[in-house]
Write a protein that holds these residues in place. Structure first.
Motif, PDB file in Angstrom:
ATOM      1  N   ALA A 321     -32.343 -50.256  95.293  1.00 60.82           N
ATOM      2  CA  ALA A 321     -32.094 -51.639  95.726  1.00 60.82           C
ATOM      3  C   ALA A 321     -33.338 -52.510  95.614  1.00 60.82           C
ATOM      4  O   ALA A 321     -33.462 -53.506  96.324  1.00 60.82           O
ATOM      5  CB  ALA A 321     -31.555 -51.663  97.160  1.00 60.82           C
ATOM      6  N   TRP A 336     -30.139 -51.903 102.757  1.00 57.79           N
ATOM      7  CA  TRP A 336     -29.057 -51.500 101.861  1.00 57.79           C
ATOM      8  C   TRP A 336     -28.744 -50.031 102.054  1.00 57.79           C
ATOM      9  O   TRP A 336     -29.602 -49.245 102.453  1.00 57.79           O
ATOM     10  CB  TRP A 336     -29.458 -51.758 100.408  1.00 57.79           C
ATOM     11  CG  TRP A 336     -29.930 -53.154 100.156  1.00 57.79           C
ATOM     12  CD1 TRP A 336     -31.226 -53.584 100.052  1.00 57.79           C
ATOM     13  CD2 TRP A 336     -29.121 -54.329 100.025  1.00 57.79           C
ATOM     14  NE1 TRP A 336     -31.276 -54.931  99.842  1.00 57.79           N
ATOM     15  CE2 TRP A 336     -29.998 -55.423  99.818  1.00 57.79           C
ATOM     16  CE3 TRP A 336     -27.754 -54.565 100.037  1.00 57.79           C
ATOM     17  CZ2 TRP A 336     -29.543 -56.722  99.641  1.00 57.79           C
ATOM     18  CZ3 TRP A 336     -27.303 -55.859  99.847  1.00 57.79           C
ATOM     19  CH2 TRP A 336     -28.188 -56.923  99.650  1.00 57.79           C
ATOM     20  N   TRP A 342     -29.147 -48.964  92.808  1.00 61.11           N
ATOM     21  CA  TRP A 342     -28.617 -50.193  92.205  1.00 61.11           C
ATOM     22  C   TRP A 342     -29.308 -50.374  90.862  1.00 61.11           C
ATOM     23  O   TRP A 342     -30.520 -50.636  90.804  1.00 61.11           O
ATOM     24  CB  TRP A 342     -28.898 -51.399  93.102  1.00 61.11           C
ATOM     25  CG  TRP A 342     -28.278 -51.329  94.466  1.00 61.11           C
ATOM     26  CD1 TRP A 342     -28.541 -50.414  95.441  1.00 61.11           C
ATOM     27  CD2 TRP A 342     -27.298 -52.214  95.013  1.00 61.11           C
ATOM     28  NE1 TRP A 342     -27.797 -50.681  96.554  1.00 61.11           N
ATOM     29  CE2 TRP A 342     -27.018 -51.778  96.321  1.00 61.11           C
ATOM     30  CE3 TRP A 342     -26.642 -53.348  94.523  1.00 61.11           C
ATOM     31  CZ2 TRP A 342     -26.106 -52.432  97.151  1.00 61.11           C
ATOM     32  CZ3 TRP A 342     -25.737 -54.006  95.338  1.00 61.11           C
ATOM     33  CH2 TRP A 342     -25.476 -53.545  96.635  1.00 61.11           C
ATOM     34  N   THR A 395     -23.653 -49.556  91.267  1.00 59.54           N
ATOM     35  CA  THR A 395     -24.228 -48.997  92.488  1.00 59.54           C
ATOM     36  C   THR A 395     -23.715 -47.573  92.602  1.00 59.54           C
ATOM     37  O   THR A 395     -22.524 -47.358  92.809  1.00 59.54           O
ATOM     38  CB  THR A 395     -23.814 -49.818  93.721  1.00 59.54           C
ATOM     39  OG1 THR A 395     -24.201 -51.179  93.524  1.00 59.54           O
ATOM     40  CG2 THR A 395     -24.487 -49.292  94.973  1.00 59.54           C
TER      41      THR A 395
END
Length: 800
Positions: A321, A336, A342, A395
């Motif tokens: 992230a 996150w 991600w 993701t």
């Protein structure tokens, strides 16, 4: 025409082969001011001094967790700050699924140091250590390279005063607190069995503490804390060791004891040796400008190289992230869902590592997708109606499953899932192509055929899925629907990301299959389908209607996010610029350049996020002013921490902004993404540079710029592959000579592109084939260590 004897002697005396000189029958021009770092066929840079220009200087103690300094060996990371004398948090990237910290270390007896009026500190990036001094004491913290152990070396302590250090966790953690007389440990294991997509595996954390001192004693002071007490040696020195290896259960005390005993035998130079060798590898930069902004950005790039090496050398990436997880100072708090990666927030780091000449720092990134290939295949078959190939979840959990587990959503979101409701990445199907293209770029930069063979299945399966998901219209066109234009436009027709992905991926797979001599059927099918791919969608800024290529010259025509331009927007992205970067379909020339420039100028989200690719895309398009302004704007908006790291959402340290910055600087200086080397395509004239940037085929460009002029330009050849260079002086005659012998290897030409067939290991100088006066004097690129904090507007590196 041969050089005159006088000219040859002058060149020999100053030992510089890069300068042009007087020809027989000509008059020497006036000498140009300046120096060159080329001598004896090599580009000379004093690496230690250049790296130390980026040291982080603290003129007062960093008392807050947000002021922590980052350290790491690629597997074990630290955040170090001065709260209560000394506090450090240990972090690992393999304590899934919540990335729980192994603990914090507190040394209250160091308050004498941090409270001293003469306190000062330095994050020494060349040595990989944090150095503090004050009140007659010093404390040096580092992470060993060979073992996952943090070490604090202290001098100047009073041998009569009892020292203490605590290793602690916090509620609701439930470790076992263990002691064996001279060391203490905190050990905990748990199952990954609660989140959607859980692996069922056992994970855990182990941290153990001991000291090299006199009268050492360890005790358990609570269910969450172990403490050691001791006296320093008679000379006032002591050492504290805290080990934290990968842990999934077993005999914690035995494992801890073995690790700490081994660490005690390490030389104090062991970690420095590794870091010094590391700094021999990347292409470094020395930047300067009248307002010192260029130097500040240079410092951030060097810090990015440092933090990348400190967090990115484990089995899987240390960052997710966009966060520097290994440098966390806020216990187990995460913005996150920490079990997932991600891709959008990894890609700038991959690109920056390539341009820096550090492809090995991408190993964990490729391992994430390569090792999870069977799981991604299974995920795709289950959630994409049995289709072949892989839809790589944008993701993706560490175990290859496309669940996004966030605290603010009641049910985990699905990525790459035809059976999901519309959502941010429910049907983002271009991620596999982008991962594949980074595989291809890494191969082009390194020439590592073994690497290509290992990772080629990602390319093949990504292409197979796109072929299976796309459908043909009656006219034969290949189209995707429903599909997400990344997170911004949901379930639209022919997103720009999909079109870009296929236009870029299919040729790469064809070429990779040819090199590896496999999959001729797939290559043939991809070659056929290339002709059926749609063009990028166009719209006019004044109207939402989709236009044709015939409208490209119209003033308001720009690239849209999809063929449904009126679809609701869900995120602040500039997807019309994805064909520029990362897909490399549009550069600073060609038929689409003008529309891409209009798209950039009219982009809806200007410098809007810390991951914004604005400066990279501006550099790719040759937009010098926009490259500079966006790079500065993003830095002043997001680089808020004294370590050089950024803030975005939550209280964690973000590394992605520095990754964008590093990639943008490299891209503005040298580009080689399509087999054509471009020199300074977007470099500001008021920024001077001495820099090395990696190019394809293991090559490197060494460049010196002053006030927009190229002083010296050299290329180190890492292979025998041909190099194509865009004429750095358009319309002027250019020649290439062997840097050591000064022997011409490419005759003077004023063509737009210069071809070089190099010899492996040789260096070459590219220069104008006109008399330019006396040769430049030799001066290596050098630097001096930072001694003050740096500032850029409201931002600072260090603490005043």
């Amino acid at each position: 025409m041969p050089l005159s004897v006088d000219c040859y002697l002058r060149m020999s005396l100053v030992r510089i082969v890069s300068a042009t000189c007087c020809l027989i029958g000509t008059t020497c021009l006036a000498a140009q001011p300046g120096t060159t770092a080329w001598r004896d066929g090599s580009f000379h840079i004093e690496r230690k001094g250049i790296v130390e220009r980026s040291d982080v200087i603290l003129q007062k103690p960093n008392l807050l967790p947000q002021q922590a300094m980052p350290l790491g060996n690629g597997r074990l990371g630290l955040a170090v700050w001065a709260e209560n004398g000394y506090t450090a948090q240990l972090n690992r990237g393999d304590t899934f699924p919540l990335r729980l910290s192994p603990g914090q270390v507190n040394i209250p007896s160091l308050k004498r140091l941090t409270d001293a009026p003469d306190y000062g500190a330095r994050l020494n990036v060349y040595n990989g250590e944090f150095e503090e001094h004050g009140g007659g004491m010093t404390a040096t913290t580092y992470v060993a390279e060979a073992l996952d152990v943090m070490i604090i070396d202290v001098t100047g302590a009073d041998p009569k005063i009892l020292q203490s250090a605590e290793l602690t966790l916090w509620s609701p953690r439930q470790p076992k607190a263990l002691v064996n007389g001279n060391s203490g440990a905190l050990a905990e294991t748990w199952l990954d069995d609660k989140e959607a997509g859980a692996s069922g595996e056992t994970f855990g954390s182990l941290a153990a503490i001991t000291a090299d001192g006199n009268d050492l004693h360890a005790e358990k002071t609570s269910a969450l804390t172990v403490k050691i007490t001791f006296h320093s040696h008679i000379d006032g020195s002591f050492r504290i060791l805290v080990g934290s290896p990968t842990w999934r259960g077993g005999d914690a005390l035995a494992s801890a004891s073995t690790l700490l005993v081994a660490a005690a035998k390490l030389s104090t130079e062991e970690h420095r040796t590794w870091w010094h060798h590391f700094w021999e590898r990347p292409g470094l930069m020395k930047l300067s400008s009248a307002d010192h902004a260029a130097e500040y950005l240079e410092n951030l790039r060097t810090i990015d190289l440092f933090t990348a090496a400190a967090e990115s050398r484990d089995k899987l990436p240390g960052s997710q992230a966009g966060i520097g997880d290994l440098f966390s100072s806020i216990r187990d708090s995460h913005k996150w869902g920490p079990s997932a990666y991600w891709h959008w927030n990894l890609r700038m780091q991959v690109s920056a590592n390539l341009g820096a000449g550090l492809p090995e720092l991408n190993d964990s990134y490729f391992a994430l997708y390569r090792q999870n290939l069977p799981n991604i295949l299974a995920w795709t078959k289950l959630h994409m109606a049995g289709r072949p190939g892989i839809c790589v979840p944008e993701t993706m959990r560490f175990n290859g499953r496309g669940y996004e587990n966030e605290t603010w959503i009641t049910e985990a979101a699905l990525n790459c899932a035809g059976d999901s409701k519309p959502y941010y990445n429910a049907r983002t199907i271009s991620t596999g192509a982008e991962v594949s293209l980074w595989v291809w770029q890494q191969y082009l930069f390194t020439g590592d055929r073994k690497f290509l063979a290992q990772n080629y299945p990602i390319l093949r399966e990504s292409a197979q899925f796109l072929l299976a998901y796309a459908t043909h219209t009656p006219d034969g066109g290949l189209h995707t629907f429903p599909s997400n234009a990344h997170e911004s436009k949901w379930d639209v027709h022919d997103p720009t990301t999909d079109i870009s992905a296929m236009h870029a991926l299919f040729p790469a797979v064809i070429e990779a299959a040819t090199i590896l001599k496999i999959d001729p059927g797939l290559a043939a099918e991809l070659k056929k389908e290339l002709a059926h791919l749609p063009v990028l969608p166009r719209i006019n800024l004044a109207s939402p209607n989709v236009l044709t290529v015939a409208n490209d010259d119209s003033a308001g025509t720009v690239i849209a996010a999809s063929y449904d331009p009126a679809a609701e927007t869900h995120n602040s992205e500039n997807l019309g610029l994805e064909p520029v970067w990362p897909y490399g379909l549009i550069g600073d020339g060609g038929p689409l350049h003008a529309i891409a420039v209009r798209t950039f100028m009219a982009r809806p989200n200007k410098n809007d996020n810390d991951w914004s690719a604005d400066p990279v895309q501006a550099a790719r398009l040759g937009l010098t002013a926009e490259f500079k302004s966006s790079l500065l704007a993003l830095t002043e908006r997001y680089q808020t921490y004294p370590s050089g790291l950024a803030s975005f959402m939550g209280s964690e340290f973000y590394v992605e902004q520095a990754g964008v910055l590093a990639d943008a600087l490299q891209t503005a200086l040298v580009q080689d993404y399509d087999g054509l080397v471009r020199i300074a395509p977007a470099w500001p004239k008021d920024w001077d540079a001495d820099a090395t940037v990696a190019i394809e085929h293991n090559g490197r460009v060494n460049l010196q710029l002053r006030k927009g002029d190229i002083i010296t330009l050299g290329i180190d050849a890492g292979s025998a592959d041909a190099i194509r260079i865009r004429n750095p002086w358009p319309g002027m005659r250019v020649e290439i000579v062997d840097a050591r012998t000064n022997h011409p290897v490419v005759s003077a030409t004023d063509g737009p592109v210069i071809g070089l067939k190099p010899v492996v290991g040789h260096s070459y100088l590219v220069r104008r084939a006109v008399a330019e006066g006396q040769p430049l004097e030799f001066k290596a690129v050098s630097g001096t260590p930072a001694f003050l904090p740096k500032s850029l507007g409201s931002r600072a590196i260090g603490i005043r």
